[in-house]
Structure formats: structure tokens, C-alpha cells
Design a protein around this motif. Sequence first.
Motif, PDB file in Angstrom:
ATOM      1  N   ARG A  63       0.807  -1.226   0.000  1.00  0.00           N
ATOM      2  CA  ARG A  63       0.000   0.000   0.000  1.00  0.00           C
ATOM      3  C   ARG A  63       0.845   1.284   0.000  1.00  0.00           C
ATOM      4  O   ARG A  63       0.590   2.177  -0.813  1.00  0.00           O
ATOM      5  CB  ARG A  63      -0.982   0.002   1.174  1.00  0.00           C
ATOM      6  N   PRO A  64       1.851   1.425   0.870  1.00  0.00           N
ATOM      7  CA  PRO A  64       2.628   2.675   0.830  1.00  0.00           C
ATOM      8  C   PRO A  64       3.314   2.917  -0.513  1.00  0.00           C
ATOM      9  O   PRO A  64       3.431   4.069  -0.957  1.00  0.00           O
ATOM     10  CB  PRO A  64       3.668   2.495   1.941  1.00  0.00           C
ATOM     11  N   PHE A  65       3.729   1.866  -1.177  1.00  0.00           N
ATOM     12  CA  PHE A  65       4.389   1.999  -2.481  1.00  0.00           C
ATOM     13  C   PHE A  65       3.375   2.470  -3.530  1.00  0.00           C
ATOM     14  O   PHE A  65       3.674   3.340  -4.345  1.00  0.00           O
ATOM     15  CB  PHE A  65       5.017   0.666  -2.893  1.00  0.00           C
ATOM     16  N   VAL A  66       2.188   1.873  -3.485  1.00  0.00           N
ATOM     17  CA  VAL A  66       1.120   2.248  -4.416  1.00  0.00           C
ATOM     18  C   VAL A  66       0.708   3.703  -4.170  1.00  0.00           C
ATOM     19  O   VAL A  66       0.568   4.488  -5.110  1.00  0.00           O
ATOM     20  CB  VAL A  66      -0.080   1.287  -4.280  1.00  0.00           C
ATOM     21  N   GLU A  67       0.535   4.069  -2.904  1.00  0.00           N
ATOM     22  CA  GLU A  67       0.139   5.442  -2.581  1.00  0.00           C
ATOM     23  C   GLU A  67       1.221   6.440  -3.004  1.00  0.00           C
ATOM     24  O   GLU A  67       0.908   7.545  -3.440  1.00  0.00           O
ATOM     25  CB  GLU A  67      -0.176   5.556  -1.097  1.00  0.00           C
ATOM     26  N   CYS A  68       2.478   6.032  -2.882  1.00  0.00           N
ATOM     27  CA  CYS A  68       3.581   6.893  -3.303  1.00  0.00           C
ATOM     28  C   CYS A  68       3.501   7.152  -4.816  1.00  0.00           C
ATOM     29  O   CYS A  68       3.620   8.298  -5.264  1.00  0.00           O
ATOM     30  CB  CYS A  68       4.910   6.233  -2.926  1.00  0.00           C
TER      31      CYS A  68
END
Length: 142
Positions: A63-68
Amino acid sequence: MRIGELAARAGTTTRALRYYEARGLLPARRDGNGHRTYDEADLRLLDQIRTLRDFGFELEETRPFVECLRSGHPEGDSCPASLAVYRRKLDELDALIGQLSAVRETVAGQLRRAESARDTLAAEALVPGGPEPGCELGGLSR
């Protein structure tokens, strides 16, 4: 592009894409006819998810990678939250490596013990009246 084309290009299934959409990892855009529509940015999100999953990351850890990526960063791992996930994953991997190293040492010790016992039995078998050689399928012949 439609969901089938995105799935084919990403090397996944439409079911997986719907699941990612339900989890909030893939945006849910629809055209006038109600069909899901996607673009190259969505393909990039899926590539990021797949790469991380191939490395052993749980879906939620992506999720953090996608949101980034979704916030406009050129790489999914250039945000502080992504770096934190990397650090946690490295800690997990280090712990697993430690556990595996301990298991390896135990198995290596068992192998050394078993080989020594086998060698002792083989040497005793050469002595008149010594034990008969062991069966390769386990257990001693009687």
C-alpha cells in the motif's frame, strides 16, 4: 483500457484486479457504460504490487508503495512510508535468516552424528561377530 486488457498486460487475472480495487489499491474508474477503465499509470501500480509480492511482501505491505506512485512520485519506494516498509521487511528477513541458520546447524549436527554412527557400525561389521550392515531403507537387518 478495459479490465481484460489490463489483466493481460499485467500478467494477472480480472479477479485479482477486482480484489485490488476492493482493497483500495487500484482506482475504480468507470466509463459512461459502467465499464471499468484503466490507464498506463494503473499498469505501473500493478507492476509495483507484483514486484513486491514476488519478493515476499504481503499485499497490505504494498500500500505505501502504491500510494507513493499515486501521489505522483516517479518511484513507489521514494516516500518515507515505503522506506519504513523496506526496513521492517529487512528486519523480518534477518530474523528468518537467523532461524534458518540455527535449523541448518541442527541438521548439520544430526548429519555428522548419523554419519559417525554409520561409520562405527561399518567398522564393527568388519570385525568377526560384529553387527551386520544396516539396510539403506532404514533399520538394521536382523
